[in-house]
Design an enzyme around this catalytic site. Sequence first.
Site, PDB file in Angstrom:
ATOM      1  CB  ALA A 103     -26.286  15.106  -0.697  1.00 27.79           C
ATOM      2  N   GLY A 105     -20.586  12.709  -0.883  1.00 29.73           N
ATOM      3  CA  GLY A 105     -20.226  13.197  -2.207  1.00 29.73           C
ATOM      4  C   GLY A 105     -18.997  14.075  -2.195  1.00 29.73           C
ATOM      5  CD  GLU A 140     -19.538   9.165  -3.749  1.00 24.86           C
ATOM      6  OE1 GLU A 140     -19.774   8.026  -4.176  1.00 24.86           O
ATOM      7  OE2 GLU A 140     -20.439  10.011  -3.551  1.00 24.86           O
ATOM      8  CD  GLU A 194     -22.409   8.572   0.898  1.00 23.19           C
ATOM      9  OE1 GLU A 194     -21.975   9.430   0.112  1.00 23.19           O
ATOM     10  OE2 GLU A 194     -21.668   7.941   1.689  1.00 23.19           O
TER      11      GLU A 194
END
Length: 697
Positions: free
Chosen positions: A63, A102, A105, A125
Site C-alpha cells: 500500500a 497488495g 494480492e 499486513e
Amino acid sequence: MSEAVQLERRGEIALVTVDNPPVNALGHAVRAGLLAAFRQAEADPQVRAVVLVCAGRTFMAGADIREFGKPPQAPSLPEVVDVIESASKPSVAVIHGTALGGGLEVALACHYRIARRDAQVGLPEVKLGLLPGAGGTQRLPRLAGVEKALDMIVSGAPIRAGEALDSAIVDELFDGDLVEAGLAFAQRLLDRQLGPRRTGERNERVREDGLAELIAHKRGEAQKRLPGQFSPQRCIDAVEAAIQLPLREGLARERALFQQCLDSPQRAAMIHAFFAEREAARVEGLAADVQPREIRSAAVIGGGTMGVGIVLCFANAGIPVTLLEVNEDALQRGLDRARSLYAASVARGSLSAGELERRMGLIAGVLDYAALNDADVVVEAVFESLDVKRQVFEQLDAVCKPGAILASNTSSLDLDAIAAFTGRPQDVVGLHFFSPANVMRLLEVVRGKATANDVLATAMQLGKRLKKVAVVVGVCDGFVGNRMIFQYGRQAEFLLEEGATPAQVDRALRSFGMAMGPLAVRDLSGLDISHAIRTRQRQTLKPGQTLPTVLDHLIAAGMLGQKSGTGFYHYAEDGRAPQDNPALPAMLEQAAAERGIVRAPVSDEEIVERCVFALINEAASILEEGIAQRASDIDVIFLNGYGFPAWRGGPLFHADSLGLPHVLGRIREFHQRLGAWWQPAPLLERLVAEGRRFADL
C-alpha cells in the site's frame, strides 16, 4: 489511464508497466491505472494475453503509506483484483524485488506468476495490525495450501522466490530482463493455447482432509506466541473462511474481518510504530549534505557473546572484520563461537554451508592492536568498566589511522569520558548493540558532545547496512533504553520486597504483552551485571531515593541467575525451565524488614502500572533533557530492543492511549505513597496542564 501505469502492445500481448517510484506502491493512481489498463486489454480484440511488470527496483511493495488515515478513493484494490482475475485473456505477473501485501494480492489475481530468482513475496499486513484485505487470505491457500498460507499470513514474514516456486505461488523462476521473460512466458501460453487459470477457482487445496485440526492448532500456537494481539486471530478466521465458504462469500468475510482490524486500537498503535521507525532515521541538526565516511573494513575488540555477535553483524553485511582478543585461547573461543552460531543457522536451513564458509572467510582473528591500523571502524565490546575502556581506547588512539571511527558498545557508561581517553574525541561514537547482537534489530547510536557530524552520519548509514533500526540518543547513564529499564527493573524488585513473587511479576507483565518478564530477563543476562550497575548507581542517589536490597542478598549467596543455576528462579539442568527459588522467600522477608515494611499481597494491576508507568515517567524526563530526539524514537527503542508489545505502540504511545491525566494521576498517587522515585516528570505535568499528548511534541 494514469502516468503511473502504461500499456503498450507487443504483437498479440499487452504489456502493462507500473512506474510509481520508489517502490511502486499501490496508491490511487496505480489502482486506477491498473483498472483502466486491464479493461482496455480486455476490450482490444487484437490482444490475446497480458503481461504485468513494474519499473525500477521492485514489483509492487504494498500500500501507499501516504494514504494511511485518509478517506479511501475508488477504485479499491479488491475491485482492481477482481477485474484482473475475471479477465478472459491470460495474464502473467512478472515479479522482481519484492511483491508484498497488495502487490502480492495483485500477482495472485493474475493467472500466472513468474519471479526473478532473487525476488521475495509476502503478506506482511499483520505487522500493521491488519490482514490482507484484497483476497490474499482466500487466494494464497488455494495455491500454496492452508498450512503455508497460515505461516505466511500470521507471521507476515516474506519468503524467497525458490520457496515460492516450491509452494506453487509462482510458476517459474527466471534471470535477466523482466520484459523479455514475461513476453516469452506469455508467448508459450499462447503457443500451447493455455487460457486463464483463475486462482480463486482452484479449490482442491482448501478442501483437503485435516484442515479443521490444522486451524485449531494454529489458533493455539498464535495465542501462545502472540498473546493479546488482535489481528493474528482474525487472519486465521479469514483463512478458515477459505476452507468453509465459496470464494465470493470468503472474500466478503475477509473484508468484514479486515474492517474489524481497521477499527482496532492495535492497528493505530502498529501503524504508529511503522512510521516511528522511519522517522527515527531522520537526525535533527544533521544536514542532508553531510557525507558519511567510507566503511570498507571493521574491527571488534572482545570475543565474548556480545563481541562475537557484533562480528557476525559485519560479516553478514559483507564487511571484512577483524576480532581482537587478549590471548590465543580467548581468540579461538570467539572464532569457534562465530562458527557454531553460523552452523546452527545451517542446521535450521536458513543458511547454506557455502555461505557459512564465505562469511567465516570475512572474519580474521588477531592478538595485537597494531593489526587494526587500517580498520575504518573499530567497535569496543569489552567489560563494562571505565578503567577497562580507558586501556582499550588509549591503545586504539595510538594505532588506528586518522579518520577511523572509534565506537564503544557501552550500555551505560559516559561516552564523553570514553572519548576523552583519546586525542580524537570527534571520531568517537557509541554503537550500543543489543544482545544477541546478530539477532536484535535495535542499535542505539550515542552522539557525544564532540562527535563529528560525518561520524554520526556514518554510524546511521552503517546501522542500515547492518540491517539494524538505528536511533540517535544522547549521553547519560544508560542512554535511553537502559536508563528507562533501570526504573522498570527497580520497581519489579520493590514489588517483590512488598509481597509479590517473581512468577507473579513476570506473568503480569507478559500478560500485558512484554516478551519476557523483568526478573527472567535479569536471570538471563546475569545478576552480577545488574549488581555492578546497581553498585555504581548507589553513588548518585538523590535525597529520599533508596534501592531494593534483594539483589544484594542473591549476590551474597552466589546466586547469579541462569549462569549459576539459581537467581530469582532456580533452573533445571537445561537452564531454561524456571522454578521457584526455595531460598528467595527468606531473602525477601529480610529485605522487607530492612525497609521496615510487612510483605502483603500485590495485585497484577499494580504490578503492571508500577513497572510501565515508571518507564513513562522516566521517558518524559529523557525527552525534556534532550537525550532522545522525539517521543516516537523512545517507542522505537522499546519496541525493537526491550520486547515492548508492538500492538501497544511503545511506552509513550501507550501513555497517550491511556490518557496522560490518568497516567499522571497514578504517578502522583505512587509519589505520595512510595516516595522520591515517583517524583512526576515536569514535562508530563506540563503536557497534562496544557491538554496535550506526547504525540503533540
